[in-house]
Design a protein around this motif. Sequence first.
Motif, PDB file in Angstrom:
ATOM      1  N   LYS A 136     -22.158  23.916  51.138  1.00 36.80           N
ATOM      2  CA  LYS A 136     -20.805  24.458  51.017  1.00 36.80           C
ATOM      3  C   LYS A 136     -20.486  24.815  49.559  1.00 36.80           C
ATOM      4  O   LYS A 136     -19.863  25.841  49.272  1.00 36.80           O
ATOM      5  CB  LYS A 136     -19.784  23.437  51.537  1.00 36.80           C
ATOM      6  CG  LYS A 136     -19.840  23.195  53.040  1.00 36.80           C
ATOM      7  CD  LYS A 136     -19.394  24.424  53.808  1.00 36.80           C
ATOM      8  CE  LYS A 136     -19.332  24.148  55.301  1.00 36.80           C
ATOM      9  NZ  LYS A 136     -18.962  25.358  56.075  1.00 36.80           N
ATOM     10  N   GLN A 138     -22.665  25.610  47.268  1.00 34.58           N
ATOM     11  CA  GLN A 138     -23.422  26.806  46.917  1.00 34.58           C
ATOM     12  C   GLN A 138     -22.765  28.058  47.490  1.00 34.58           C
ATOM     13  O   GLN A 138     -22.700  29.099  46.841  1.00 34.58           O
ATOM     14  CB  GLN A 138     -24.864  26.689  47.438  1.00 34.58           C
ATOM     15  CG  GLN A 138     -25.666  25.569  46.813  1.00 34.58           C
ATOM     16  CD  GLN A 138     -25.743  25.703  45.301  1.00 34.58           C
ATOM     17  OE1 GLN A 138     -26.125  26.755  44.777  1.00 34.58           O
ATOM     18  NE2 GLN A 138     -25.368  24.650  44.594  1.00 34.58           N
ATOM     19  N   GLN A 139     -22.241  27.918  48.706  1.00 43.34           N
ATOM     20  CA  GLN A 139     -21.563  29.055  49.307  1.00 43.34           C
ATOM     21  C   GLN A 139     -20.314  29.430  48.518  1.00 43.34           C
ATOM     22  O   GLN A 139     -20.028  30.610  48.281  1.00 43.34           O
ATOM     23  CB  GLN A 139     -21.198  28.721  50.758  1.00 43.34           C
ATOM     24  CG  GLN A 139     -20.544  29.879  51.502  1.00 43.34           C
ATOM     25  CD  GLN A 139     -20.187  29.513  52.929  1.00 43.34           C
ATOM     26  OE1 GLN A 139     -20.292  28.352  53.328  1.00 43.34           O
ATOM     27  NE2 GLN A 139     -19.765  30.506  53.708  1.00 43.34           N
ATOM     28  N   LEU A 140     -19.557  28.417  48.103  1.00 37.71           N
ATOM     29  CA  LEU A 140     -18.362  28.688  47.295  1.00 37.71           C
ATOM     30  C   LEU A 140     -18.730  29.349  45.972  1.00 37.71           C
ATOM     31  O   LEU A 140     -18.020  30.249  45.505  1.00 37.71           O
ATOM     32  CB  LEU A 140     -17.603  27.376  47.041  1.00 37.71           C
ATOM     33  CG  LEU A 140     -16.856  26.784  48.229  1.00 37.71           C
ATOM     34  CD1 LEU A 140     -16.283  25.417  47.869  1.00 37.71           C
ATOM     35  CD2 LEU A 140     -15.735  27.724  48.672  1.00 37.71           C
ATOM     36  N   LYS A 141     -19.830  28.898  45.374  1.00 34.10           N
ATOM     37  CA  LYS A 141     -20.261  29.505  44.113  1.00 34.10           C
ATOM     38  C   LYS A 141     -20.635  30.974  44.318  1.00 34.10           C
ATOM     39  O   LYS A 141     -20.306  31.832  43.491  1.00 34.10           O
ATOM     40  CB  LYS A 141     -21.451  28.735  43.537  1.00 34.10           C
ATOM     41  CG  LYS A 141     -21.093  27.375  42.965  1.00 34.10           C
ATOM     42  CD  LYS A 141     -22.329  26.694  42.379  1.00 34.10           C
ATOM     43  CE  LYS A 141     -21.960  25.341  41.762  1.00 34.10           C
ATOM     44  NZ  LYS A 141     -23.153  24.644  41.227  1.00 34.10           N
ATOM     45  N   ARG A 142     -21.347  31.251  45.446  1.00 34.92           N
ATOM     46  CA  ARG A 142     -21.702  32.636  45.718  1.00 34.92           C
ATOM     47  C   ARG A 142     -20.466  33.485  45.962  1.00 34.92           C
ATOM     48  O   ARG A 142     -20.358  34.615  45.483  1.00 34.92           O
ATOM     49  CB  ARG A 142     -22.637  32.699  46.933  1.00 34.92           C
ATOM     50  CG  ARG A 142     -24.050  32.229  46.650  1.00 34.92           C
ATOM     51  CD  ARG A 142     -24.985  32.630  47.775  1.00 34.92           C
ATOM     52  NE  ARG A 142     -24.613  32.018  49.035  1.00 34.92           N
ATOM     53  CZ  ARG A 142     -25.046  30.822  49.444  1.00 34.92           C
ATOM     54  NH1 ARG A 142     -25.868  30.122  48.669  1.00 34.92           N
ATOM     55  NH2 ARG A 142     -24.664  30.336  50.617  1.00 34.92           N
ATOM     56  N   GLN A 143     -19.529  32.926  46.713  1.00 40.90           N
ATOM     57  CA  GLN A 143     -18.299  33.667  46.981  1.00 40.90           C
ATOM     58  C   GLN A 143     -17.507  33.907  45.695  1.00 40.90           C
ATOM     59  O   GLN A 143     -16.930  34.979  45.491  1.00 40.90           O
ATOM     60  CB  GLN A 143     -17.447  32.909  48.002  1.00 40.90           C
ATOM     61  CG  GLN A 143     -18.042  32.888  49.400  1.00 40.90           C
ATOM     62  CD  GLN A 143     -17.261  32.012  50.348  1.00 40.90           C
ATOM     63  OE1 GLN A 143     -16.409  31.220  49.932  1.00 40.90           O
ATOM     64  NE2 GLN A 143     -17.540  32.142  51.650  1.00 40.90           N
ATOM     65  N   GLU A 144     -17.488  32.885  44.833  1.00 39.47           N
ATOM     66  CA  GLU A 144     -16.797  33.030  43.551  1.00 39.47           C
ATOM     67  C   GLU A 144     -17.462  34.107  42.699  1.00 39.47           C
ATOM     68  O   GLU A 144     -16.794  34.925  42.066  1.00 39.47           O
ATOM     69  CB  GLU A 144     -16.797  31.693  42.817  1.00 39.47           C
ATOM     70  CG  GLU A 144     -16.030  31.721  41.493  1.00 39.47           C
ATOM     71  CD  GLU A 144     -16.076  30.396  40.761  1.00 39.47           C
ATOM     72  OE1 GLU A 144     -15.480  30.292  39.681  1.00 39.47           O
ATOM     73  OE2 GLU A 144     -16.725  29.453  41.276  1.00 39.47           O
ATOM     74  N   GLN A 146     -19.263  36.612  43.816  1.00 44.96           N
ATOM     75  CA  GLN A 146     -18.981  37.908  44.434  1.00 44.96           C
ATOM     76  C   GLN A 146     -17.567  38.381  44.103  1.00 44.96           C
ATOM     77  O   GLN A 146     -17.333  39.564  43.848  1.00 44.96           O
ATOM     78  CB  GLN A 146     -19.175  37.811  45.940  1.00 44.96           C
ATOM     79  CG  GLN A 146     -20.628  37.615  46.359  1.00 44.96           C
ATOM     80  CD  GLN A 146     -20.756  37.304  47.843  1.00 44.96           C
ATOM     81  OE1 GLN A 146     -19.761  37.157  48.564  1.00 44.96           O
ATOM     82  NE2 GLN A 146     -22.007  37.185  48.303  1.00 44.96           N
ATOM     83  N   LEU A 147     -16.623  37.416  44.125  1.00 40.72           N
ATOM     84  CA  LEU A 147     -15.241  37.769  43.793  1.00 40.72           C
ATOM     85  C   LEU A 147     -15.141  38.249  42.351  1.00 40.72           C
ATOM     86  O   LEU A 147     -14.478  39.249  42.067  1.00 40.72           O
ATOM     87  CB  LEU A 147     -14.341  36.557  44.025  1.00 40.72           C
ATOM     88  CG  LEU A 147     -12.844  36.755  43.714  1.00 40.72           C
ATOM     89  CD1 LEU A 147     -12.269  37.875  44.578  1.00 40.72           C
ATOM     90  CD2 LEU A 147     -12.073  35.463  43.906  1.00 40.72           C
ATOM     91  N   ARG A 148     -15.816  37.524  41.444  1.00 43.25           N
ATOM     92  CA  ARG A 148     -15.794  37.961  40.044  1.00 43.25           C
ATOM     93  C   ARG A 148     -16.437  39.338  39.894  1.00 43.25           C
ATOM     94  O   ARG A 148     -15.956  40.178  39.118  1.00 43.25           O
ATOM     95  CB  ARG A 148     -16.519  36.939  39.166  1.00 43.25           C
ATOM     96  CG  ARG A 148     -15.738  35.670  38.925  1.00 43.25           C
ATOM     97  CD  ARG A 148     -16.287  34.912  37.721  1.00 43.25           C
ATOM     98  NE  ARG A 148     -17.696  34.552  37.925  1.00 43.25           N
ATOM     99  CZ  ARG A 148     -18.097  33.400  38.424  1.00 43.25           C
ATOM    100  NH1 ARG A 148     -17.195  32.490  38.796  1.00 43.25           N
ATOM    101  NH2 ARG A 148     -19.385  33.135  38.578  1.00 43.25           N
ATOM    102  N   ARG A 150     -16.556  41.700  42.183  1.00 41.85           N
ATOM    103  CA  ARG A 150     -15.627  42.705  42.697  1.00 41.85           C
ATOM    104  C   ARG A 150     -14.485  42.959  41.712  1.00 41.85           C
ATOM    105  O   ARG A 150     -14.039  44.101  41.527  1.00 41.85           O
ATOM    106  CB  ARG A 150     -15.079  42.264  44.053  1.00 41.85           C
ATOM    107  CG  ARG A 150     -16.080  42.409  45.190  1.00 41.85           C
ATOM    108  CD  ARG A 150     -15.386  42.315  46.549  1.00 41.85           C
ATOM    109  NE  ARG A 150     -14.878  40.977  46.801  1.00 41.85           N
ATOM    110  CZ  ARG A 150     -15.561  40.023  47.420  1.00 41.85           C
ATOM    111  NH1 ARG A 150     -16.793  40.263  47.835  1.00 41.85           N
ATOM    112  NH2 ARG A 150     -15.015  38.840  47.636  1.00 41.85           N
TER     113      ARG A 150
END
Length: 520
Positions: A136, A138-144, A146-148, A150
């Motif tokens: 979880k 790692q997923q949050l880090k990837r999402q973060e 990706q957000l950065r 974008r």
Amino acid sequence: MTGSREGRTSLSRARILAVDDHSPNLLALEATLGDLGEMVKVQSGEEALLRLLREDFALILLDVQMPGMDGFETARLIKERERSRFIPIIFLTARSRDASHVFRGYAQGAVDYVLKPFAPEILRSKVAVFVELFLKEQQLKRQEAQLRQREREALERESAYRYRLLADAMPLCVFFADAEGRLRQGNRAWCELSGLSADGVEDLWRSEAVHPEDREGAHAAWCHSVLTGESFEVQFRMRRREDGGFRWFLGRAVPERNGQGLITGWIITATDIDDPKRAGEALARANAAKDAFLAAASHELRTPLAAAKMQVQLAERKYGEVMGEGPRRALTGLNRQVDRMTKLVSDLLDVSRLLTGRLSLEQEEFDLVPLLRTSCERLQMLTSEHSLILDVPEWLPMWGDPGRIEQVVTNLVSNAVRYSPQGGTVRLRAWVEGGELALGVSDEGVGIPAEKLALIFERFGQAHGARYGGLGLGLTISQGIVAQHGGRIWAESSGIEGEGSTFQVRLPLHSGEADRELSS
């Protein structure tokens, strides 16, 4: 069951570090937990620390009782390292079950303490919790990330849009190129000038928009800048859509760099310089015509002036004994004016020779001291209000043109006299300094304002206008003569009337031997 398999598949990317000195224990752990993640098995604390230096893990299963470095010491070192301090540790032990031993494990940073033999389902449930938390995270880090990314892309798009608006608002042509130097887009000014589209600039330097005579030069300069990363600057002509005529532009380009200093693109501007360039060319032609006229006029004036001088001298010799005081004064005044006019014409000719590089020198070795003495004596005879003081050593050998050096001395001393209308002392010094022959002429006259110190060496440049006479050519000629001798000349002045000015000249000595003798 399907959902369970899908969950386990999603957890399979987590890596679990198992540390135990008994291989059977490691095999048992792998059989129990292998489907929860990738098992990495080591048999000592030292080996575990080495793996943790370069790899990331979701969880560490650490045996307490190991030879050499035990589990407690290994855990302490793991928690001291920045990279591994937050990795969860579950202690495994089959020996000590007392509370103090368990508390010691928790004190070393363990999140759990499992006693052997353990129940496989209990251990799996404990491990699964930490593996899921890790995934979880790692997923949050990837999402973060990706957000950065974008957000950065949105900011870049907004910045590019504003950049484009700014470029379109500018009255000069602006182009954008990639890191390899390929032009991608031009602004509105370019479209209006050329009649082409914004993206019709890919091969600008060799296109029909650029004058045929300027294409290869502009293209070569651009290729050099792209290759070296240096700034680009070149003048070229571009066609105007309205009438098909060409106008001069100044092209400039600077590279865009990222945080690592690597070139990511180029910004090129083309500024219309046609009007000032043509005005400059017209001015240059006018100056050339003026110089040609002055040279021709000076040559033509020399003949009648020489004839007038001869007529005055002839009249003085033929009628000097019978001539009355009035006619004698008239002839003397006429002779003086002819000499003055001859000097002005000679200055104009010398300036013309300087401009065309035809001011020749007849160089030889000579002693400067007699030349300075003769010049001072001659110039002293022309003024009774000034005291000319000569300060020189016994001898000063040099290599140069005696006539031209005398011309420089005469110009400097004459200027000192002219710009000291109240009289006073004019001092001429000569000495050796720093391996050079030094000359200095100082006066007690009106001085030179600071802003005019550079102007006085220009053609027709005068610090005080025409108030004190002259054409403003003497210092220009002197500077040219000194430069041709390999020397330099400059002026020093406070600009305060009464404190005067000092002109300094530095000339190379003839030989090292003369330098040593004069300095000794």
